[in-house]
Design a protein around this motif. Sequence first.
Motif, PDB file in Angstrom:
ATOM      1  N   SER A 135      91.722  47.746  30.076  1.00 42.58           N
ATOM      2  CA  SER A 135      90.429  48.446  30.049  1.00 42.58           C
ATOM      3  C   SER A 135      90.414  49.661  30.984  1.00 42.58           C
ATOM      4  N   ASP A 136      91.143  49.596  32.102  1.00 42.97           N
ATOM      5  CA  ASP A 136      91.178  50.734  33.023  1.00 42.97           C
ATOM      6  C   ASP A 136      92.340  51.691  32.734  1.00 42.97           C
ATOM      7  N   GLY A 137      93.175  51.371  31.744  1.00 40.78           N
ATOM      8  CA  GLY A 137      94.258  52.263  31.341  1.00 40.78           C
ATOM      9  C   GLY A 137      95.462  52.290  32.254  1.00 40.78           C
ATOM     10  N   ARG A 138      95.585  51.309  33.144  1.00 44.97           N
ATOM     11  CA  ARG A 138      96.691  51.305  34.098  1.00 44.97           C
ATOM     12  C   ARG A 138      97.871  50.434  33.671  1.00 44.97           C
ATOM     13  N   ALA A 139      97.734  49.693  32.580  1.00 46.03           N
ATOM     14  CA  ALA A 139      98.801  48.817  32.083  1.00 46.03           C
ATOM     15  C   ALA A 139      98.632  48.696  30.572  1.00 46.03           C
ATOM     16  N   PHE A 140      99.709  48.294  29.894  1.00 49.63           N
ATOM     17  CA  PHE A 140      99.585  48.095  28.456  1.00 49.63           C
ATOM     18  C   PHE A 140     100.086  46.714  28.073  1.00 49.63           C
ATOM     19  N   TYR A 141      99.513  46.191  27.017  1.00 45.21           N
ATOM     20  CA  TYR A 141      99.836  44.858  26.528  1.00 45.21           C
ATOM     21  C   TYR A 141     100.509  44.954  25.161  1.00 45.21           C
ATOM     22  N   LEU A 142     101.539  44.162  24.962  1.00 45.01           N
ATOM     23  CA  LEU A 142     102.095  43.934  23.632  1.00 45.01           C
ATOM     24  C   LEU A 142     101.465  42.635  23.167  1.00 45.01           C
ATOM     25  N   LEU A 143     100.754  42.669  22.072  1.00 41.77           N
ATOM     26  CA  LEU A 143      99.975  41.521  21.635  1.00 41.77           C
ATOM     27  C   LEU A 143     100.734  40.624  20.666  1.00 41.77           C
ATOM     28  N   THR A 144     102.031  40.572  20.823  1.00 40.73           N
ATOM     29  CA  THR A 144     102.864  39.724  19.969  1.00 40.73           C
ATOM     30  C   THR A 144     103.963  39.112  20.820  1.00 40.73           C
ATOM     31  N   VAL A 170     107.275  46.987  34.560  1.00 39.75           N
ATOM     32  CA  VAL A 170     107.563  45.559  34.630  1.00 39.75           C
ATOM     33  C   VAL A 170     106.414  44.736  34.057  1.00 39.75           C
ATOM     34  N   LYS A 171     106.758  43.689  33.322  1.00 39.25           N
ATOM     35  CA  LYS A 171     105.753  42.761  32.813  1.00 39.25           C
ATOM     36  C   LYS A 171     105.247  41.931  33.982  1.00 39.25           C
ATOM     37  N   GLN A 172     103.945  41.977  34.181  1.00 42.93           N
ATOM     38  CA  GLN A 172     103.333  41.289  35.315  1.00 42.93           C
ATOM     39  C   GLN A 172     103.194  39.798  35.038  1.00 42.93           C
ATOM     40  N   ARG A 173     103.581  38.974  35.993  1.00 44.08           N
ATOM     41  CA  ARG A 173     103.548  37.521  35.843  1.00 44.08           C
ATOM     42  C   ARG A 173     102.254  36.900  36.351  1.00 44.08           C
ATOM     43  N   ALA A 174     101.533  37.628  37.190  1.00 45.49           N
ATOM     44  CA  ALA A 174     100.279  37.101  37.746  1.00 45.49           C
ATOM     45  C   ALA A 174      99.407  38.280  38.166  1.00 45.49           C
ATOM     46  N   GLY A 175      98.177  37.991  38.488  1.00 50.44           N
ATOM     47  CA  GLY A 175      97.281  39.027  38.985  1.00 50.44           C
ATOM     48  C   GLY A 175      96.433  39.664  37.901  1.00 50.44           C
ATOM     49  N   LYS A 176      95.871  40.785  38.242  1.00 50.56           N
ATOM     50  CA  LYS A 176      94.927  41.481  37.371  1.00 50.56           C
ATOM     51  C   LYS A 176      95.519  41.835  36.013  1.00 50.56           C
ATOM     52  N   TYR A 177      96.795  42.204  35.977  1.00 54.26           N
ATOM     53  CA  TYR A 177      97.437  42.638  34.731  1.00 54.26           C
ATOM     54  C   TYR A 177      98.426  41.608  34.192  1.00 54.26           C
ATOM     55  N   GLU A 178      98.150  40.353  34.412  1.00 56.64           N
ATOM     56  CA  GLU A 178      99.077  39.298  33.964  1.00 56.64           C
ATOM     57  C   GLU A 178      99.385  39.453  32.472  1.00 56.64           C
ATOM     58  N   GLY A 179     100.673  39.499  32.156  1.00 53.50           N
ATOM     59  CA  GLY A 179     101.125  39.637  30.773  1.00 53.50           C
ATOM     60  C   GLY A 179     101.263  41.073  30.302  1.00 53.50           C
ATOM     61  N   ALA A 180     100.836  42.032  31.125  1.00 55.57           N
ATOM     62  CA  ALA A 180     100.908  43.451  30.744  1.00 55.57           C
ATOM     63  C   ALA A 180     102.104  44.114  31.421  1.00 55.57           C
ATOM     64  N   TYR A 181     102.519  45.230  30.855  1.00 53.20           N
ATOM     65  CA  TYR A 181     103.569  46.048  31.465  1.00 53.20           C
ATOM     66  C   TYR A 181     102.894  47.077  32.355  1.00 53.20           C
ATOM     67  N   TYR A 182     103.418  47.224  33.584  1.00 48.48           N
ATOM     68  CA  TYR A 182     102.736  48.047  34.584  1.00 48.48           C
ATOM     69  C   TYR A 182     103.730  48.848  35.411  1.00 48.48           C
ATOM     70  N   ASN A 183     103.355  50.079  35.692  1.00 48.05           N
ATOM     71  CA  ASN A 183     104.001  50.940  36.683  1.00 48.05           C
ATOM     72  C   ASN A 183     102.905  51.885  37.157  1.00 48.05           C
ATOM     73  N   PRO A 184     102.789  52.132  38.458  1.00 39.86           N
ATOM     74  CA  PRO A 184     101.678  52.957  38.940  1.00 39.86           C
ATOM     75  C   PRO A 184     101.656  54.377  38.378  1.00 39.86           C
ATOM     76  N   HIS A 185     102.797  54.897  37.933  1.00 35.01           N
ATOM     77  CA  HIS A 185     102.850  56.249  37.380  1.00 35.01           C
ATOM     78  C   HIS A 185     102.693  56.273  35.860  1.00 35.01           C
TER      79      HIS A 185
END
Length: 125
Positions: free
Chosen positions: A52-61, A93-108
């Motif tokens: 929702s905040d655009g800082r990570a993306f999810y693959l829904l499969t 990196v795919k986040q294992r816990a926290g706010k973006y659990e299950g999403a791919y995240y990098n601050p840039h």
Amino acid sequence: MTAPLPKRAKHSATIVTPDKPREGNKKLFPFVCHEMIMKATEKLPHLVQWSSDGRAFYLLTNNAEGMESSFYNFFRHSNFTSWQRQCYNYDIVKQRAGKYEGAYYNPHFRRDSKPSDIAKMHRVG
């Protein structure tokens, strides 16, 4: 007698800048990946979504069956494992816990990332 061969120029490290997102004749992975995710969220919202905040993306499969055609449009293969390895190489990196659990995240790497933000990403290791 033949003329001596000219000396070769020394290789210098490729410097990636927002106006030069390429190494040689190919775009670097973070730029291609961002373009792919942006287009996939428009055309395949049932498979890829930004947080929702655009800082990570999810693959829904769980597997990348639906993503394979998208991979092939942007990369020279449709191998999900190879794509995921490249993400990890650039610290997406795919986040294992926290706010973006299950999403791919990098601050840039965000939905609203500018080329100058993505240019800050470097290969890990």
